[in-house]
Design an enzyme around this catalytic site. Sequence first.
Site, PDB file in Angstrom:
ATOM      1  CE1 TYR A  62      55.697  -3.000 -43.729  1.00 42.03           C
ATOM      2  CE2 TYR A  62      56.568  -1.331 -43.679  1.00 42.03           C
ATOM      3  CZ  TYR A  62      55.811  -2.279 -43.976  1.00 42.03           C
ATOM      4  OH  TYR A  62      55.471  -1.865 -45.301  1.00 42.03           O
ATOM      5  CG  LEU A 208      65.399  -0.891 -56.706  1.00 40.39           C
ATOM      6  CD1 LEU A 208      66.597  -0.579 -55.310  1.00 40.39           C
ATOM      7  CD2 LEU A 208      65.969  -0.130 -57.963  1.00 40.39           C
ATOM      8  NE  ARG A 210      57.081  -7.745 -54.019  1.00 38.10           N
ATOM      9  CZ  ARG A 210      56.716  -7.090 -52.739  1.00 38.10           C
ATOM     10  NH1 ARG A 210      56.925  -6.656 -51.410  1.00 38.10           N
ATOM     11  NH2 ARG A 210      55.277  -6.182 -52.209  1.00 38.10           N
ATOM     12  CG  PHE A 213      64.752  -4.328 -61.263  1.00 36.18           C
ATOM     13  CD1 PHE A 213      64.756  -5.500 -62.255  1.00 36.18           C
ATOM     14  CD2 PHE A 213      63.677  -3.240 -61.618  1.00 36.18           C
ATOM     15  CE1 PHE A 213      63.768  -5.390 -62.749  1.00 36.18           C
ATOM     16  CE2 PHE A 213      62.623  -3.654 -61.734  1.00 36.18           C
ATOM     17  CZ  PHE A 213      63.105  -4.826 -63.045  1.00 36.18           C
ATOM     18  CB  SER A 214      69.713  -4.397 -56.324  1.00 36.67           C
ATOM     19  OG  SER A 214      69.124  -2.971 -56.308  1.00 36.67           O
ATOM     20  CB  ALA A 215      71.382  -8.557 -56.100  1.00 38.68           C
ATOM     21  N   GLY A 216      69.970  -9.000 -59.606  1.00 48.41           N
ATOM     22  CA  GLY A 216      69.169 -10.244 -59.912  1.00 48.41           C
ATOM     23  C   GLY A 216      68.937 -11.558 -59.494  1.00 48.41           C
TER      24      GLY A 216
END
Length: 348
Positions: A62, A208, A210, A213-216
């Site tokens: 990373y 989520l 990636r 499911f938070s921002a659509g």
Amino acid sequence: MAVNNVRRIKLGSEGLEVSKQGLGCMSMSRYYGQPKPEADMIKLIHHAINSGVTFLDTSDVYGSNEVLIGKALKGGMREKVQLASKFGVTHTDGKMHIRGDPSYVRASCEASLKRLDVDFIDLYYVHRIDTSVPIEVTMGELKKLVEEGKIKYIGLSEASASTIRRAHAVHPVTAVQNEWSLWSRDLEEEIVPTCRELGIGIVPYSPLARGFFSAGPKLIENLLESDFRKSFPRFQGENLENNKLVYERITEMATRKGCTPSQLALAWVHHQGEDVSPIPGTTKIDNLNENIGSLWVKLTPEEMSELESYASADVVKGERHAFMSNTWMNSETPPLSSWNPKYRDIMH
């Protein structure tokens, strides 16, 4: 919601205790666009720890993430966290390579210890399975690192059920980290039952989807060209148009429940069991607080089933990963008998 109210669970049967929700740190440094400002990320990590999210996840692949976390853990923070890192993935000439040979295992661990500036790593994962090296050989070297005190517990990531069993026969595996979310459920048939049979904890990454499911759909619209999510099949063309419906249905239910879509999706993962600690990633404190709030969202069996119907395998379009060749479905390794004879005695 009280600070430090994130409860702890036992991850696996070897003694490791972690926060019920962890923090994936990858996006702070690599893959999801440009690295974020170091000072901001250290502030975020401190906020997480002070809020009871003490299970930190990184990897040697990373970018500068291990160095960042090492800096964040100065000043007495190290004793408060359960630190997880990984090895096994390298990038050379623009290509991904997987390695699990003993000399590489040891060199990787020692390099991570130096970058993190710590005496030991709590949980050290095989990031991806080297299909050219018997898993017993990789685990044999990890077992030595445990005996030397350089790592406390061993984990596997994206490993098949048979690979998990073979590894566990050499040294107990404490945790398996695989992708697990409402729309990535391929591990439920074999891997989850195997882990529970053997007393191995489960660490879902990308719970989520990636960030979807938070921002659509707006998440995809706003991604930088350097963000590797742009290559993911579920976020492209007709697949994305279809998968928007999944987000819309989750949003509708979240409105009924009085929570956010991301909290609802995370709550579904939390409800999978007391041996599960997901590691949603974020680079924003507000999002971290929102994720913590998922621990207080309660779902009935009927609500769980309803959610699952929104993202069933026949509804979601596209593979879950852009690199399916490096997932658990392809993680079988050669038999130990095929390896250099001097390594064949590690089982004894």
